[in-house]
Scaffold this motif. Sequence first.
Motif, short mmCIF file in Angstrom:
data_model
loop_
_atom_site.label_atom_id
_atom_site.label_comp_id
_atom_site.label_asym_id
_atom_site.label_seq_id
_atom_site.Cartn_x
_atom_site.Cartn_y
_atom_site.Cartn_z
N LEU A 141 0.88 -1.17 0.00
CA LEU A 141 0.00 0.00 0.00
C LEU A 141 0.92 1.22 0.00
O LEU A 141 1.57 1.51 1.00
CB LEU A 141 -0.89 -0.01 1.24
N LEU A 142 0.99 1.86 -1.15
CA LEU A 142 1.93 2.96 -1.30
C LEU A 142 1.21 4.29 -1.46
O LEU A 142 0.05 4.33 -1.85
CB LEU A 142 2.83 2.73 -2.52
N GLY A 143 1.93 5.33 -1.20
CA GLY A 143 1.36 6.67 -1.37
C GLY A 143 2.29 7.68 -0.74
O GLY A 143 3.08 7.33 0.13
N PRO A 144 2.17 8.95 -1.16
CA PRO A 144 3.02 9.97 -0.55
C PRO A 144 2.60 10.24 0.89
O PRO A 144 1.57 9.74 1.35
CB PRO A 144 2.79 11.20 -1.43
N ASN A 145 3.38 11.04 1.60
CA ASN A 145 3.03 11.40 2.98
C ASN A 145 1.65 12.06 3.01
O ASN A 145 1.34 12.90 2.17
CB ASN A 145 4.05 12.38 3.55
N GLY A 146 0.83 11.65 3.97
CA GLY A 146 -0.48 12.27 4.12
C GLY A 146 -1.52 11.76 3.13
O GLY A 146 -2.61 12.31 3.03
N ALA A 147 -1.19 10.69 2.39
CA ALA A 147 -2.11 10.19 1.36
C ALA A 147 -3.29 9.43 1.96
O ALA A 147 -4.36 9.37 1.37
CB ALA A 147 -1.36 9.28 0.40
N GLY A 148 -3.08 8.84 3.16
CA GLY A 148 -4.15 8.08 3.81
C GLY A 148 -3.76 6.64 4.14
O GLY A 148 -4.60 5.87 4.58
N LYS A 149 -2.48 6.31 3.95
CA LYS A 149 -2.03 4.93 4.22
C LYS A 149 -2.19 4.57 5.70
O LYS A 149 -2.81 3.57 6.05
CB LYS A 149 -0.53 4.75 3.87
N SER A 150 -1.63 5.42 6.56
CA SER A 150 -1.67 5.12 8.00
C SER A 150 -3.10 5.21 8.53
O SER A 150 -3.46 4.46 9.45
CB SER A 150 -0.76 6.07 8.78
N THR A 151 -3.91 6.09 7.95
CA THR A 151 -5.32 6.16 8.37
C THR A 151 -6.01 4.85 8.02
O THR A 151 -6.78 4.31 8.83
CB THR A 151 -6.03 7.35 7.70
N THR A 152 -5.74 4.34 6.82
CA THR A 152 -6.35 3.06 6.40
C THR A 152 -5.96 1.96 7.39
O THR A 152 -6.82 1.19 7.86
CB THR A 152 -5.88 2.69 4.98
N ILE A 153 -4.68 1.90 7.72
CA ILE A 153 -4.21 0.88 8.67
C ILE A 153 -4.83 1.11 10.04
O ILE A 153 -5.24 0.17 10.72
CB ILE A 153 -2.67 0.89 8.73
N GLY A 154 -4.92 2.39 10.44
CA GLY A 154 -5.54 2.73 11.71
C GLY A 154 -6.98 2.26 11.79
O GLY A 154 -7.43 1.73 12.81
N VAL A 155 -7.72 2.43 10.70
CA VAL A 155 -9.12 2.01 10.67
C VAL A 155 -9.21 0.48 10.77
O VAL A 155 -10.00 -0.06 11.55
CB VAL A 155 -9.84 2.52 9.40
N ILE A 156 -8.37 -0.20 9.99
CA ILE A 156 -8.40 -1.68 10.01
C ILE A 156 -8.08 -2.20 11.42
O ILE A 156 -8.72 -3.12 11.92
CB ILE A 156 -7.40 -2.28 8.98
N SER A 157 -7.10 -1.56 12.05
CA SER A 157 -6.68 -2.05 13.37
C SER A 157 -7.50 -1.44 14.51
O SER A 157 -7.18 -1.65 15.68
CB SER A 157 -5.20 -1.76 13.58
N THR A 158 -8.53 -0.66 14.18
CA THR A 158 -9.47 -0.03 15.11
C THR A 158 -8.87 1.10 15.94
O THR A 158 -9.46 1.55 16.92
CB THR A 158 -10.16 -1.04 16.09
N LEU A 159 -7.69 1.57 15.57
CA LEU A 159 -7.11 2.70 16.30
C LEU A 159 -7.71 4.02 15.82
O LEU A 159 -7.57 5.05 16.48
CB LEU A 159 -5.59 2.74 16.12
N VAL A 160 -8.34 3.98 14.64
CA VAL A 160 -8.99 5.17 14.09
C VAL A 160 -10.46 4.82 13.86
O VAL A 160 -10.77 3.79 13.26
CB VAL A 160 -8.31 5.59 12.76
N ASN A 161 -11.35 5.67 14.37
CA ASN A 161 -12.79 5.46 14.14
C ASN A 161 -13.14 5.90 12.72
O ASN A 161 -12.84 7.04 12.35
CB ASN A 161 -13.61 6.27 15.14
N ARG A 162 -13.75 5.03 11.94
CA ARG A 162 -14.06 5.41 10.56
C ARG A 162 -15.35 6.23 10.50
O ARG A 162 -16.20 6.13 11.38
CB ARG A 162 -14.15 4.17 9.67
N SER A 163 -15.47 7.01 9.42
CA SER A 163 -16.68 7.82 9.25
C SER A 163 -17.71 7.10 8.38
O SER A 163 -18.88 7.47 8.37
CB SER A 163 -16.32 9.15 8.59
N GLY A 164 -17.27 6.09 7.64
CA GLY A 164 -18.20 5.33 6.81
C GLY A 164 -17.50 4.14 6.18
O GLY A 164 -16.28 4.03 6.20
N GLY A 165 -18.32 3.22 5.65
CA GLY A 165 -17.75 2.05 4.98
C GLY A 165 -17.67 0.85 5.89
O GLY A 165 -18.04 0.90 7.06
N THR A 166 -17.20 -0.27 5.29
CA THR A 166 -17.10 -1.51 6.06
C THR A 166 -15.71 -2.13 5.90
O THR A 166 -15.04 -1.91 4.90
CB THR A 166 -18.13 -2.56 5.59
#
Lengths: 259, 307
Positions: free
Chosen positions: B36-61
């Motif tokens: 999962l690649l992308g520049p800084n601030g692209a959303g990679k760590s947020t995606t991982i955070g959501v999967i690992s439940t460290l970030v509350n998602r706003s929508g989706g499954t």
Amino acid sequence: MSLLNNHKFIAFETIVIKEVRRFSRIWLQTLVPPAITIGLYFVIFGNLVGRRIGEMGGFQYMEFIIPGLIMMSVIQNSYSNVVSSFFSHKFQRSVEELLVSPVPNYVILAGFVVGGMARGLAVGAIVTSMSLFFADLEIAHPLITVAVILLTSIVFSMAGFINAVFANSFDDISIVPTFVLTPLIYLGGVFYSVQMLPGFWQTVSSFNPIFYMVNTFRYGFLGSSDVDVYWAFVILGVFVVVLYTGCLWLLRHGTGIRH
Amino acid sequence: MTVAIAIKELKKTYANGFEALKGISLEVEQGDFFALLGPNGAGKSTTIGVISTLVNRSGGTVEVFGRNVDTHVYETKLDLGVVPQEVNFSQFERVRDIVMTQAGYYGLPRSLAHERTEKYLKKLGLWEKRMDRSRSLSGGMKRRLMIARALVHEPRLLILDEPTAGVDIELRRSMWDFLTEINASGTTIILTTHYLEEAEQLCRNIAIIDNGEIIENTSMKKLLSELDSQVFVLDSPSLLAEEIVLNTAGVSARRVDEHSLEVSVAAGVNVNSVFAELDSKGIAISSMRNKTNRLEQLFITRLRNQG
């Protein structure tokens, strides 16, 4: 189901062991200072000043303040253990280890609360042992004594947890103990009987929850109290339920710990 | 093929209004090594955070091995191991205790926790350091400790958020070998990294995320085949002429210095023909390398196109 329960128990045990190991490792910061402080209270207030005061509520002043001082040490240490430990977990981000793991929120809470109780009761035991050098202790109502000390340490462990959840800096974890907890404890009848106060201040004192805890604990020791013990347990029970619900709500919503 | 992770219409808007994820969808198959690649601030760590439940998602499954993370919280978390970008263990604890504690959180009985802790600390070269406080470890050791910790409950899906950042090349390569071994044994791996060479070397499939959206999601082979051309740097023991003209179609050359030249080879051109022509001109080649990493070349092109 039993396997799942077993997993939860192992997780709970892990948190408790980690918490006890933490405060035991830094015993010079966690166990010794409260013992010294309370020891000084015994010497100065109980012994030196207490001799001039004579009796309070029908008991020698030293006997009167011992239950209050034990309770004070339990309250302060249960609270400070959980607030400092959970905030450190947040600060170092090690709380993430817990949050990504399958540990249910109530197990996380129970682990930290029992850790706080362990330190509060450890300091309480040290202070009680020290008090034996100053007075002959007799416990009038052992069950009430044990029940009130356990419930009080649960209440303040959970209060410390809530403080840690909202804290963003180390300053935030010392504000409540300094500006809220300490005044409430000192005004909760640790050093005096509420009967000594004018009517207005007696009414004000009746809104201080710590007043009920200290006096119920004193009742357990001495068999005499300024409060109705039944109502004290009702108040403690309400606090346990409200704080438990609040802690779980905060954990479920990830307040202060999830983005 | 079982899907290890399925993300559908994942959205995340932070409290300050920043829209980190704009409805991304992604599937990673079981056993895959996925970048999962992308520049800084692209959303990679947020995606991982959501999967690992460290970030509350706003929508989706999010589904892990076919199970929804909302309805099967404990099962999905048991399947997941996460190595975060930043060190997140207590600096005051011993190395062994950090891994043992993690094992406890996952409900491993003490004897099994001891066994697994020894296994992974040995595999990651940390067994000798087991009684040391974690703050005394080097940066590379701390990263390896986080991997050992994430593996102690032997998850089926391992997510690594820039695991080799700041790690020296020797250690990085040994970590590649280790991750390849873990993947070969059946663990699905999702990797984010800034080292595109790492992604090219390790991963079979890739998604590029930019500005909260997936802009590419394909196999590594397919993506690399889309390169228009590649530039090679060739070293020669011979003294090279100022001007080198190659007649093979789609190939051009430029002298860099008296012993090396850059050769641009268009997609579809057989590299052997380049060597044959160089040989016919009496130019011996002693070594060859890509001027820039191929994936890096594509990555930059994709991001530019997106911008």
